[in-house]
Design a protein around this motif. Structure first.
Motif, mmCIF file in Angstrom:
data_model
loop_
_atom_site.group_PDB
_atom_site.id
_atom_site.type_symbol
_atom_site.label_atom_id
_atom_site.label_comp_id
_atom_site.label_asym_id
_atom_site.label_seq_id
_atom_site.Cartn_x
_atom_site.Cartn_y
_atom_site.Cartn_z
ATOM 1 N N THR A 46 -41.228 3.973 -21.882
ATOM 2 C CA THR A 46 -40.619 2.795 -22.495
ATOM 3 C C THR A 46 -39.587 2.241 -21.526
ATOM 4 O O THR A 46 -38.693 2.966 -21.082
ATOM 5 C CB THR A 46 -39.974 3.151 -23.845
ATOM 6 N N LEU A 47 -39.731 0.968 -21.189
ATOM 7 C CA LEU A 47 -38.868 0.348 -20.191
ATOM 8 C C LEU A 47 -37.545 -0.107 -20.805
ATOM 9 O O LEU A 47 -37.512 -0.605 -21.928
ATOM 10 C CB LEU A 47 -39.563 -0.860 -19.555
ATOM 11 N N ARG A 48 -36.472 0.057 -20.046
ATOM 12 C CA ARG A 48 -35.183 -0.521 -20.400
ATOM 13 C C ARG A 48 -34.830 -1.487 -19.274
ATOM 14 O O ARG A 48 -34.547 -1.054 -18.149
ATOM 15 C CB ARG A 48 -34.119 0.566 -20.558
ATOM 16 N N VAL A 49 -34.893 -2.774 -19.577
ATOM 17 C CA VAL A 49 -34.754 -3.804 -18.544
ATOM 18 C C VAL A 49 -33.343 -4.388 -18.573
ATOM 19 O O VAL A 49 -32.850 -4.784 -19.630
ATOM 20 C CB VAL A 49 -35.795 -4.934 -18.750
ATOM 21 N N THR A 50 -32.693 -4.433 -17.411
ATOM 22 C CA THR A 50 -31.389 -5.080 -17.303
ATOM 23 C C THR A 50 -31.577 -6.450 -16.659
ATOM 24 O O THR A 50 -32.384 -6.608 -15.738
ATOM 25 C CB THR A 50 -30.407 -4.238 -16.473
ATOM 26 N N TYR A 51 -30.838 -7.436 -17.176
ATOM 27 C CA TYR A 51 -30.954 -8.795 -16.636
ATOM 28 C C TYR A 51 -29.688 -9.582 -16.955
ATOM 29 O O TYR A 51 -29.057 -9.380 -17.994
ATOM 30 C CB TYR A 51 -32.182 -9.518 -17.213
ATOM 31 N N PRO A 52 -29.289 -10.487 -16.030
ATOM 32 C CA PRO A 52 -28.114 -11.315 -16.277
ATOM 33 C C PRO A 52 -28.478 -12.487 -17.180
ATOM 34 O O PRO A 52 -29.667 -12.769 -17.396
ATOM 35 C CB PRO A 52 -27.737 -11.806 -14.872
ATOM 36 N N PRO A 53 -27.471 -13.201 -17.712
ATOM 37 C CA PRO A 53 -27.783 -14.382 -18.522
ATOM 38 C C PRO A 53 -28.366 -15.489 -17.650
ATOM 39 O O PRO A 53 -27.986 -15.636 -16.488
ATOM 40 C CB PRO A 53 -26.418 -14.786 -19.090
ATOM 41 N N SER A 54 -29.289 -16.261 -18.217
ATOM 42 C CA SER A 54 -29.874 -17.366 -17.445
ATOM 43 C C SER A 54 -28.876 -18.505 -17.272
ATOM 44 O O SER A 54 -28.971 -19.278 -16.323
ATOM 45 C CB SER A 54 -31.140 -17.875 -18.137
ATOM 46 N N GLU A 55 -27.911 -18.611 -18.187
ATOM 47 C CA GLU A 55 -26.888 -19.652 -18.050
ATOM 48 C C GLU A 55 -25.640 -19.297 -18.833
ATOM 49 O O GLU A 55 -25.660 -18.444 -19.718
ATOM 50 C CB GLU A 55 -27.435 -21.019 -18.498
ATOM 51 N N VAL A 56 -24.551 -19.982 -18.486
ATOM 52 C CA VAL A 56 -23.270 -19.867 -19.179
ATOM 53 C C VAL A 56 -22.876 -21.282 -19.593
ATOM 54 O O VAL A 56 -23.044 -22.226 -18.814
ATOM 55 C CB VAL A 56 -22.194 -19.251 -18.250
ATOM 56 N N THR A 57 -22.381 -21.452 -20.816
ATOM 57 C CA THR A 57 -22.098 -22.790 -21.336
ATOM 58 C C THR A 57 -20.673 -22.864 -21.877
ATOM 59 O O THR A 57 -20.239 -21.981 -22.624
ATOM 60 C CB THR A 57 -23.079 -23.136 -22.476
ATOM 61 N N ILE A 58 -19.961 -23.945 -21.495
ATOM 62 C CA ILE A 58 -18.644 -24.237 -22.071
ATOM 63 C C ILE A 58 -18.832 -25.337 -23.113
ATOM 64 O O ILE A 58 -19.428 -26.376 -22.820
ATOM 65 C CB ILE A 58 -17.652 -24.703 -20.989
ATOM 66 N N THR A 59 -18.356 -25.096 -24.339
ATOM 67 C CA THR A 59 -18.435 -26.124 -25.371
ATOM 68 C C THR A 59 -17.026 -26.506 -25.814
ATOM 69 O O THR A 59 -16.111 -25.684 -25.801
ATOM 70 C CB THR A 59 -19.255 -25.655 -26.587
ATOM 71 N N GLY A 60 -16.895 -27.772 -26.221
ATOM 72 C CA GLY A 60 -15.584 -28.326 -26.552
ATOM 73 C C GLY A 60 -15.212 -29.375 -25.515
ATOM 74 O O GLY A 60 -15.821 -29.455 -24.444
ATOM 75 N N THR A 61 -14.225 -30.197 -25.838
ATOM 76 C CA THR A 61 -13.797 -31.261 -24.930
ATOM 77 C C THR A 61 -12.572 -30.796 -24.162
ATOM 78 O O THR A 61 -11.543 -30.472 -24.783
ATOM 79 C CB THR A 61 -13.472 -32.538 -25.727
ATOM 80 N N PRO A 62 -12.656 -30.754 -22.815
ATOM 81 C CA PRO A 62 -11.534 -30.206 -22.034
ATOM 82 C C PRO A 62 -10.414 -31.225 -21.819
ATOM 83 O O PRO A 62 -9.967 -31.451 -20.704
ATOM 84 C CB PRO A 62 -12.208 -29.817 -20.717
ATOM 85 N N SER A 63 -9.985 -31.866 -22.912
ATOM 86 C CA SER A 63 -8.855 -32.791 -22.804
ATOM 87 C C SER A 63 -7.853 -32.441 -23.883
ATOM 88 O O SER A 63 -8.220 -32.088 -25.007
ATOM 89 C CB SER A 63 -9.329 -34.245 -22.924
ATOM 90 N N VAL A 64 -6.584 -32.537 -23.530
ATOM 91 C CA VAL A 64 -5.518 -32.098 -24.430
ATOM 92 C C VAL A 64 -4.314 -33.022 -24.236
ATOM 93 O O VAL A 64 -4.074 -33.529 -23.140
ATOM 94 C CB VAL A 64 -5.154 -30.614 -24.169
ATOM 95 N N VAL A 65 -3.594 -33.272 -25.321
ATOM 96 C CA VAL A 65 -2.370 -34.056 -25.249
ATOM 97 C C VAL A 65 -1.246 -33.137 -24.778
ATOM 98 O O VAL A 65 -1.185 -31.956 -25.144
ATOM 99 C CB VAL A 65 -2.051 -34.667 -26.629
ATOM 100 N N GLU A 66 -0.367 -33.692 -23.952
ATOM 101 C CA GLU A 66 0.768 -32.899 -23.458
ATOM 102 C C GLU A 66 1.528 -32.279 -24.632
ATOM 103 O O GLU A 66 1.785 -32.942 -25.651
ATOM 104 C CB GLU A 66 1.701 -33.813 -22.650
ATOM 105 N N ASN A 67 1.828 -30.985 -24.482
ATOM 106 C CA ASN A 67 2.515 -30.168 -25.501
ATOM 107 C C ASN A 67 1.635 -29.846 -26.717
ATOM 108 O O ASN A 67 2.092 -29.185 -27.649
ATOM 109 C CB ASN A 67 3.829 -30.810 -25.969
ATOM 110 N N GLY A 68 0.391 -30.323 -26.729
ATOM 111 C CA GLY A 68 -0.550 -29.918 -27.773
ATOM 112 C C GLY A 68 -1.353 -28.709 -27.298
ATOM 113 O O GLY A 68 -0.948 -28.017 -26.362
ATOM 114 N N SER A 69 -2.480 -28.462 -27.931
ATOM 115 C CA SER A 69 -3.360 -27.391 -27.450
ATOM 116 C C SER A 69 -4.798 -27.742 -27.804
ATOM 117 O O SER A 69 -5.061 -28.536 -28.712
ATOM 118 C CB SER A 69 -2.970 -26.036 -28.044
ATOM 119 N N VAL A 70 -5.723 -27.148 -27.066
ATOM 120 C CA VAL A 70 -7.150 -27.374 -27.303
ATOM 121 C C VAL A 70 -7.853 -26.022 -27.204
ATOM 122 O O VAL A 70 -7.450 -25.155 -26.423
ATOM 123 C CB VAL A 70 -7.730 -28.385 -26.275
#
Length: 200
Positions: free
Chosen positions: A90-114
């Motif tokens: 029985t095989l045990r296969v190791t493999y990396p992820p095919s992709e990595v994804t960032i979700t959300g909008t990378p914009s923030v108001v000064e002194n706020g948070s995102v």
């Protein structure tokens, strides 16, 4: 009188732990037997085509199998059968992820948070996710790992980023590290906008 062969053995696999992308070259060997036995490979019960050769240097039969390992082979059973017996791995296969994804909008108001979320496609073993902002490592607010539908693990790391003027325009990176298989990452740029003054 017919003489039964020894039970078949599989040669050529040092460990059942294999990496996706590797080519396995296996040999099923059944020594002795008169007449020499026929040998057949299957993968999770599905027959695999292949020839078998009788009468090796020590008699018996041999059947080679070449298999390019893919992530879907994780957990599959390769079996070699003779008329009298069978053996399997029985095989045990190791493999990396095919992709990595960032979700959300990378914009923030000064002194706020995102809050942004980073997720990896299925991998085995689970990846370790790390966030970086302009070369500074950020501590995730929440991390999770779950079994993917099918095979492998999905990892998620959320991070809460304060709106600091000096971070405007800095690269934001999420990095997924798979043990022994390097890293894969996704990147974006943080935008920090000035808060609008009331009545301006």
């Amino acid at each position: 009188l017919p003489v039964p062969a020894e039970p078949p053995v599989i040669e050529g696999l040092e460990s059942p732990n294999v990496r996706a992308g590797e080519t396995l070259r296996l040999l099923c060997v059944a020594r002795g037997g008169n007449p020499p036995p026929s040998l057949h490979w299957d993968k999770d019960g599905t027959p695999l085509g292949g020839s078998w050769i009788t009468g090796g240097p020590r008699g018996g039969s041999r059947s080679p199998l070449t298999l390019l390992v893919t992530p879907v082979d994780d957990g599959v059973t390769l079996r070699c059968r003779s008329p009298e017996a069978s053996t399997s791995i029985t095989l045990r296969v190791t493999y990396p992820p095919s992709e990595v994804t960032i979700t959300g909008t990378p914009s923030v108001v000064e002194n706020g948070s995102v809050t942004l979320s980073c997720s990896s496609a299925p991998s085995n073993p689970p990846v370790r996710l790390r966030w970086w902002l302009g070369g500074r490592q950020l501590v995730p607010s929440e991390t999770s790992q779950s079994q993917a539908e099918g095979r492998g693990w999905v990892s998620v790391a959320n991070v809460s980023i304060p709106g600091r003027r000096e971070d405007h325009g800095r690269p934001l990176l999420c990095e997924a590290a798979t043990a022994g298989m390097g890293t894969r990452s996704a990147a974006t740029v943080l935008s920090v906008s000035r808060a609008c003054a009331l009545g301006a």
